[in-house]
Design a protein around this motif. Sequence first.
Motif, PDB file in Angstrom:
ATOM      1  N   GLU A   1       8.639  14.570  19.007  1.00  0.00           N
ATOM      2  CA  GLU A   1       8.238  13.434  18.155  1.00  0.00           C
ATOM      3  C   GLU A   1       9.419  12.512  17.868  1.00  0.00           C
ATOM      4  OE1 GLU A   1       6.647  15.407  14.748  1.00  0.00           O
ATOM      5  OE2 GLU A   1       4.738  15.889  15.729  1.00  0.00           O
ATOM      6  N   SER A   2      10.624  13.020  18.098  1.00  0.00           N
ATOM      7  CA  SER A   2      11.815  12.228  17.767  1.00  0.00           C
ATOM      8  C   SER A   2      11.966  11.047  18.714  1.00  0.00           C
ATOM      9  CB  SER A   2      13.055  13.126  17.844  1.00  0.00           C
ATOM     10  OG  SER A   2      14.223  12.336  17.697  1.00  0.00           O
ATOM     11  N   LYS A   3      12.426   9.938  18.174  1.00  0.00           N
ATOM     12  CA  LYS A   3      12.669   8.755  19.003  1.00  0.00           C
ATOM     13  C   LYS A   3      14.100   8.742  19.539  1.00  0.00           C
ATOM     14  CE  LYS A   3       9.234   5.580  17.119  1.00  0.00           C
ATOM     15  NZ  LYS A   3       8.272   6.668  16.945  1.00  0.00           N
ATOM     16  N   GLY A   4      14.932   9.640  19.045  1.00  0.00           N
ATOM     17  CA  GLY A   4      16.320   9.695  19.476  1.00  0.00           C
ATOM     18  C   GLY A   4      16.658  11.052  20.062  1.00  0.00           C
ATOM     19  N   PRO A   5      17.945  11.294  20.326  1.00  0.00           N
ATOM     20  CA  PRO A   5      18.354  12.540  20.968  1.00  0.00           C
ATOM     21  C   PRO A   5      18.341  13.737  20.020  1.00  0.00           C
ATOM     22  CG  PRO A   5      20.266  11.186  20.481  1.00  0.00           C
ATOM     23  CD  PRO A   5      19.067  10.365  20.098  1.00  0.00           C
ATOM     24  N   VAL A   6      18.100  14.900  20.592  1.00  0.00           N
ATOM     25  CA  VAL A   6      18.011  16.142  19.824  1.00  0.00           C
ATOM     26  C   VAL A   6      18.778  17.233  20.559  1.00  0.00           C
ATOM     27  CG1 VAL A   6      16.458  17.940  18.957  1.00  0.00           C
ATOM     28  CG2 VAL A   6      15.719  15.546  18.928  1.00  0.00           C
ATOM     29  N   TYR A   7      19.531  18.012  19.812  1.00  0.00           N
ATOM     30  CA  TYR A   7      20.106  19.244  20.368  1.00  0.00           C
ATOM     31  C   TYR A   7      19.391  20.435  19.748  1.00  0.00           C
ATOM     32  CZ  TYR A   7      23.219  23.230  21.022  1.00  0.00           C
ATOM     33  OH  TYR A   7      23.726  24.474  21.322  1.00  0.00           O
ATOM     34  N   LEU A   8      18.829  21.277  20.588  1.00  0.00           N
ATOM     35  CA  LEU A   8      18.115  22.471  20.144  1.00  0.00           C
ATOM     36  C   LEU A   8      18.951  23.694  20.526  1.00  0.00           C
ATOM     37  CD1 LEU A   8      15.313  23.584  19.036  1.00  0.00           C
ATOM     38  CD2 LEU A   8      14.714  23.860  21.434  1.00  0.00           C
ATOM     39  N   ARG A   9      19.382  24.419  19.522  1.00  0.00           N
ATOM     40  CA  ARG A   9      20.242  25.581  19.753  1.00  0.00           C
ATOM     41  C   ARG A   9      19.396  26.854  19.757  1.00  0.00           C
ATOM     42  NH1 ARG A   9      24.334  29.235  16.543  1.00  0.00           N
ATOM     43  NH2 ARG A   9      26.193  28.943  17.812  1.00  0.00           N
ATOM     44  N   LEU A  10      19.414  27.553  20.869  1.00  0.00           N
ATOM     45  CA  LEU A  10      18.661  28.801  20.970  1.00  0.00           C
ATOM     46  C   LEU A  10      19.635  29.962  21.033  1.00  0.00           C
ATOM     47  CD1 LEU A  10      15.839  27.957  23.570  1.00  0.00           C
ATOM     48  CD2 LEU A  10      15.696  27.970  21.076  1.00  0.00           C
ATOM     49  N   GLY A  11      19.533  30.843  20.056  1.00  0.00           N
ATOM     50  CA  GLY A  11      20.417  32.008  20.014  1.00  0.00           C
ATOM     51  C   GLY A  11      19.685  33.274  20.385  1.00  0.00           C
ATOM     52  N   LYS A  12      20.150  34.385  19.824  1.00  0.00           N
ATOM     53  CA  LYS A  12      19.547  35.678  20.136  1.00  0.00           C
ATOM     54  C   LYS A  12      18.059  35.644  19.798  1.00  0.00           C
ATOM     55  CE  LYS A  12      19.965  39.963  21.485  1.00  0.00           C
ATOM     56  NZ  LYS A  12      20.172  40.224  22.940  1.00  0.00           N
TER      57      LYS A  12
END
Lengths: 305, 268
Positions: free
Chosen positions: A147-158
Amino acid sequence: MRTAFSDAIVAAAETDSRVLMLTGDHGYALFDPFRKRCPAQYINCGIAEQNMVGVAAGLAKAGFRPVVYGLAAFVPLRVLEQIKIDVCYEDLPVIFVGDGAGFVYSHLGTSHQSTEDIACTRALPGLTVLSPSDRYEVTAAMQLAFESKGPVYLRLGKSDRGDVHTGPVSFAAGELLQVRSGSGRVAVLATGSMVRTAVDIVDGGLVADVWSVPSIKPLDRGALEAICAEAESLIVMEEHSVHGGLGSVIAELVAGLSRPVRVCRIGVNDRFSRYCGTYDYLLREHELDAASVARRIAAFGVAAA
Amino acid sequence: MTTFDPLQVRRTVLRMAYAGSTVHIGCAFSIVELLTVLYRSHLRFDGHDPRATGRDYLVLSKGHGVMAQYACLHESGCLSAEEMQRYFGDGTRLKGLADAHVPGIEATTGSLGHGLSVAAGLALGAKLGKTDQRCYTVVGDGEINEGTIWEAMLFAAQFRLDNLFVLVDKNGFQAMGTTDEVIALGDVGGKFAAFGCDVAKVDGHDEGQIDAALVSMKAMQNGRPKVIVANTVKGKGVSFMENDNRWHYTRLDAGTYAAAMAELEGAA
C-alpha cells in the motif's frame, strides 16, 4: 514466516501484474510457488545485488512494483548506496526484503549475519523500516508495504520461534501492538525475533507490558508517549546492534519527553560473532537468549514478581 | 528552430560554467556530439512534456557531463534561460551532477556505475510492458572501472535488452590521469562484445558517424544490447582544454572564459 511471505507475494503478483519479484540468486525453494504461478513476474538477477537494485529502480520508474529479495547482509547492507540514490532519493515504490536478519545464518559467520541493517536503513529519508515478529505480522507488513507509495525495507529474522499473536493482525505505519499486559510500570518494547523472547520472559513471571514494534520507522511518537505516561522503565529488545536500532529509536524519542523514563537497551553489544554454532548458541554468546535477557533486566533493576 | 548545434551547446556549457564558477567542463565537452545527435534525431522526447508516457529514456550515467545535457534540455524547452544563467546560485536545482528531480533527467548519477543499471531496468520495463521504447545511456570510460557496469552488461545480455544503447565516451581520461595510467582498459569494444553486445566504434565528434551507427544498430533487433564506443577528446572544442585533464577541475576566470568563447564563436 517465510511461508507467509511467499503467500503474500504470490497473492500480490496474481492480483497486480505490475508486481515483479527480483532476487539475487537467493531464496531456493522459497520462490517455488511464485515461479510456478507467476513465472513472467519472476526475475533472477544473478549474484549481482548492486545491479539488481538499479534495475529495480528503473522498473519502478517504468511503472512496475518491484520486490527485491536478498539476505539482509546483502540487501540492504551491500547495496545501501543504490537504495539511497537510485530508489529513496526519488521515493520510488520498491520493497526490499532482507531475509535471515540477525544471527539466522549462525554457522556461516559474519558475512551472512546482519545486526546493523536497521541502523543503516533508518537513516535514509523516506524509507519505511518494518520488522515483523511472526507470520501474522509478516502478512500485515506485506500489505502495508504494497500500500506504500514509497520505498520499504522489510526485515525478516528468525522465523521458527513460535507465533506471538494468536491470529491475523493488522497495523498502520508506526503502530505498536500490545501482546501482554502487566502493571504499566514496566514496558517491554521488542521487535522481530525478540518479541517471542519477551513474551516468554513475561509469561515466566516478569510483570510488564509487552509491545511488539513491527514498524521501526515511522514509529508513532504519541503511542510511545502514552506508554511512558505510566511506565517508569522501558526495556527494549532486538536482535540487532544496540547502536542505531530500535533501542536507539526509543531512547531518542524518550529523550524529548518531559517526564524521565529509564531505558534499558538490550541488543548486540557492538561486536561480531567470534565463533560459529547453532542459532541458540549465538544468542547465548551475545546474551540474547531468554535467561541472559532476564539477567540483564534484573541487573537493570527490574525484578521479576 | 531547434537544431542542437554542437557549437551552440558548447557555448551554453561555457556560459554556465562561468556563471556557476564550476568544474567538469572537459567532461561535458567530450559528449556534446553524442547528445546532440540523440536529441536531434533519435530520442523520442518532448521537452515540454518530459515525463510523457512512451518516451525514450536517456540516462546520463557519467553524471559529471551534465552541463552538456542541461544545454540540450534548454534547447528542448525544458530548462529556461534564466535557470541556466543562475547556475549554482543558492536555492537553484541544477546541480553539478545529474539529478532526477530536474525535468528531463532520468536518473541521479555522479556516483559512478549506477546509471547503467537503472537504464537496464528501464529497458527491461519497456520489454515487459511490450512498448517500443528505447533506453540510451552515456557512460564514461573511467566509469567502466566500476564493477556494476559489468554486472549490468551481463544482465542486459541475459534479458536480451536490444533496446538498450550504451554510448561509451572514450576520452581516455579519468579524474587523476589517463585511463592507461590509472586502470588500463585494453580493448573496450572487445570487452563489451565478450559480454554479448553488438559493438560499433565511431569518432565521437563526427555526428554523421554517430547517427549512422545508431540507425544501423536500431535495425538490429536480435536480443543483443547495443554498445557504441565513441572515441572522443576531453575538452573538445577549445584548443587549450583539449586533452588537458586540468579542465576536469579548473574553473574559468575572465581571461580563460573570453579566450574559450572567442574560439567557440570564431569556429561558427
